[in-house]
Design a protein around this motif. Structure first.
Motif, PDB file in Angstrom:
ATOM      1  N   LEU A   1      21.911  52.617  22.593  1.00 33.12           N
ATOM      2  CA  LEU A   1      21.768  52.940  21.174  1.00 33.12           C
ATOM      3  C   LEU A   1      23.127  52.919  20.482  1.00 33.12           C
ATOM      4  CD1 LEU A   1      19.627  53.765  19.086  1.00 33.12           C
ATOM      5  CD2 LEU A   1      20.135  56.142  19.632  1.00 33.12           C
ATOM      6  N   CYS A   2      24.137  53.458  21.137  1.00 28.57           N
ATOM      7  CA  CYS A   2      25.490  53.441  20.557  1.00 28.57           C
ATOM      8  C   CYS A   2      26.011  52.017  20.423  1.00 28.57           C
ATOM      9  CB  CYS A   2      26.439  54.271  21.413  1.00 28.57           C
ATOM     10  SG  CYS A   2      26.119  56.047  21.389  1.00 28.57           S
ATOM     11  N   ARG A   3      25.731  51.180  21.427  1.00 25.35           N
ATOM     12  CA  ARG A   3      26.165  49.784  21.352  1.00 25.35           C
ATOM     13  C   ARG A   3      25.481  49.063  20.199  1.00 25.35           C
ATOM     14  NH1 ARG A   3      25.899  48.078  27.792  1.00 25.35           N
ATOM     15  NH2 ARG A   3      27.763  49.271  28.449  1.00 25.35           N
ATOM     16  N   SER A   4      24.189  49.324  20.022  1.00 26.92           N
ATOM     17  CA  SER A   4      23.462  48.682  18.929  1.00 26.92           C
ATOM     18  C   SER A   4      24.005  49.111  17.578  1.00 26.92           C
ATOM     19  CB  SER A   4      21.969  49.024  19.028  1.00 26.92           C
ATOM     20  OG  SER A   4      21.420  48.562  20.246  1.00 26.92           O
ATOM     21  N   LEU A   5      24.306  50.409  17.445  1.00 28.17           N
ATOM     22  CA  LEU A   5      24.865  50.891  16.192  1.00 28.17           C
ATOM     23  C   LEU A   5      26.242  50.292  15.930  1.00 28.17           C
ATOM     24  CD1 LEU A   5      23.829  54.670  16.365  1.00 28.17           C
ATOM     25  CD2 LEU A   5      22.836  52.869  14.942  1.00 28.17           C
TER      26      LEU A   5
ATOM     27  N   SER B   1      29.712  46.518  13.024  1.00 33.33           N
ATOM     28  CA  SER B   1      30.678  45.419  13.044  1.00 33.33           C
ATOM     29  C   SER B   1      30.166  44.207  12.267  1.00 33.33           C
ATOM     30  CB  SER B   1      30.981  45.020  14.494  1.00 33.33           C
ATOM     31  OG  SER B   1      29.805  44.585  15.152  1.00 33.33           O
ATOM     32  N   LYS B   2      28.855  43.938  12.360  1.00 34.36           N
ATOM     33  CA  LYS B   2      28.279  42.819  11.605  1.00 34.36           C
ATOM     34  C   LYS B   2      28.339  43.085  10.117  1.00 34.36           C
ATOM     35  CE  LYS B   2      25.109  41.142  15.179  1.00 34.36           C
ATOM     36  NZ  LYS B   2      23.680  40.939  15.556  1.00 34.36           N
ATOM     37  N   CYS B   3      28.055  44.339   9.735  1.00 34.48           N
ATOM     38  CA  CYS B   3      28.124  44.683   8.312  1.00 34.48           C
ATOM     39  C   CYS B   3      29.550  44.535   7.783  1.00 34.48           C
ATOM     40  CB  CYS B   3      27.629  46.112   8.100  1.00 34.48           C
ATOM     41  SG  CYS B   3      25.858  46.316   8.379  1.00 34.48           S
TER      42      CYS B   3
END
Length: 329
Positions: free
Chosen positions: A288-292, A297-299
């Motif tokens: 979950l932390c990696r996804s966030l 980073s994409k944003c």
């Protein structure tokens, strides 16, 4: 109906309970989403947890609507809200006990096939029994305005029904009492079996370099087995206390602190499950932390590229305009 038979729900209580509903809604949604996002985490216990989260999600939504409205009559939306919350709340009791039964058969009895074969039975009981009880209560006009005597603004069993105590037991309280008795016994047996197994293997277990990590994982599982029944009882006990005070005719059931604790306890099951099985579960928490982090980073990358793209377009437009001017000359 006399004013003494009506519990006043204050605005501060509404705000607190609505916040609790929101947290439970987010927590239940997060459990469901993590199950959908990562197929390798789709174990049978977590699948059962998803079904429990569906019930908690429905409970949070229906309770939030009831607390927001604070019904005063047997209106149609009151009956619908009471029916949904009755079904979802009763189903949540059954799924909570079903998870404990599955873990007991799987761990203590060491029979995964028997445990997996119980899943269909869990569905029939955990969805079927609450549905039958709720439909019967609605058809017999037992669901409606309860004057917040054993609720916090939402509708449940009609307070004017002559057999309201019987229907309060059938639509929730009797299953709540059974969960109080069943959950501690099952989880104590599971913990006892695990401790005996660890003691038997400790003499032969070699000293490995990663033993501290194993001990940390084992201690976290042990803490969860302890917290599951304790948290369930702590959250649900306030509604039971108000129910007993109602039977005794005590005005203490209308005390604002007790009403607030009742509202928080009945609406926090989804948030508590999310904390234990998402935030306190290392594989799920890490992913979950990696996804966030990836989303952040994409944003940031998109926001960084947008001005450059705007500058390129403006530069291109200036170049086009200059070339047209030269052509006109």
């Amino acid at each position: 109906m006399a004013d003494t038979n009506h519990t006043v729900v204050y605005f501060s209580e509404q705000v607190v309970v609505l916040c609790s509903c929101g947290l439970s809604f987010v927590g239940s949604t997060l459990i469901i989403l993590t199950y959908i996002m990562w197929p390798d985490l789709r174990t049978t216990p977590r699948k059962l947890l998803v079904f429990l989260s569906v019930s908690d999600w429905l409970s949070a939504v229906s309770y939030a609507f009831g607390v927001w409205r604070v019904f005063h009559t047997d209106s149609l939306d009151c009956v619908v809200q009471g029916a949904v919350s009755t079904f979802a709340n009763t189903s949540s009791f059954f799924w909570t006990v079903a998870i404990a039964v599955y873990l007991y058969v799987f761990i203590v009895r060491s029979n995964q096939r028997a445990a997996d074969s119980l899943v269909l039975f869990f569905h029939l009981i955990s969805w079927g029994v609450p549905l039958i009880i709720t439909v019967a209560a609605v058809c017999l006009k037992k669901i409606g305005y309860d004057a917040s005597e054993v609720s916090v603004g939402w509708c449940w069993v009609r307070i004017q029904a002559p057999d309201r105590v019987l229907w309060m037991l059938l639509t929730g309280k009797i299953w709540e009492f059974l969960a109080y008795l069943t959950l501690p016994v099952l989880y104590i047996l599971i913990k006892r079996h695990i401790h005996i197994a660890h003691a038997a293997l400790s003499e032969y277990r070699p000293i490995l370099a990663n033993r501290p990590a194993y001990q940390s994982f084992s201690s976290m599982a042990d803490v969860k087995l302890t917290l599951i029944p304790i948290i369930f009882i702590i959250l649900r006990i306030w509604s039971t206390v108000r129910f007993i005070l109602l039977l005794a005719g005590s005005p203490v059931r209308q005390h604002p602190v007790l009403v607030t604790l009742h509202g928080i306890g009945n609406t926090s099951q989804g948030a508590a499950n999310c904390i234990m099985f998402v935030l306190f579960t290392q594989p799920v928490r890490t992913r979950l932390c990696r996804s966030l982090c990836c989303c952040c980073s994409k944003c940031r990358a998109n926001s960084a590229h947008r001005p450059l793209q705007g500058q390129d377009l403006s530069t291109q437009r200036d170049g086009d305009s200059s070339s047209r001017a030269q052509a006109d000359r």
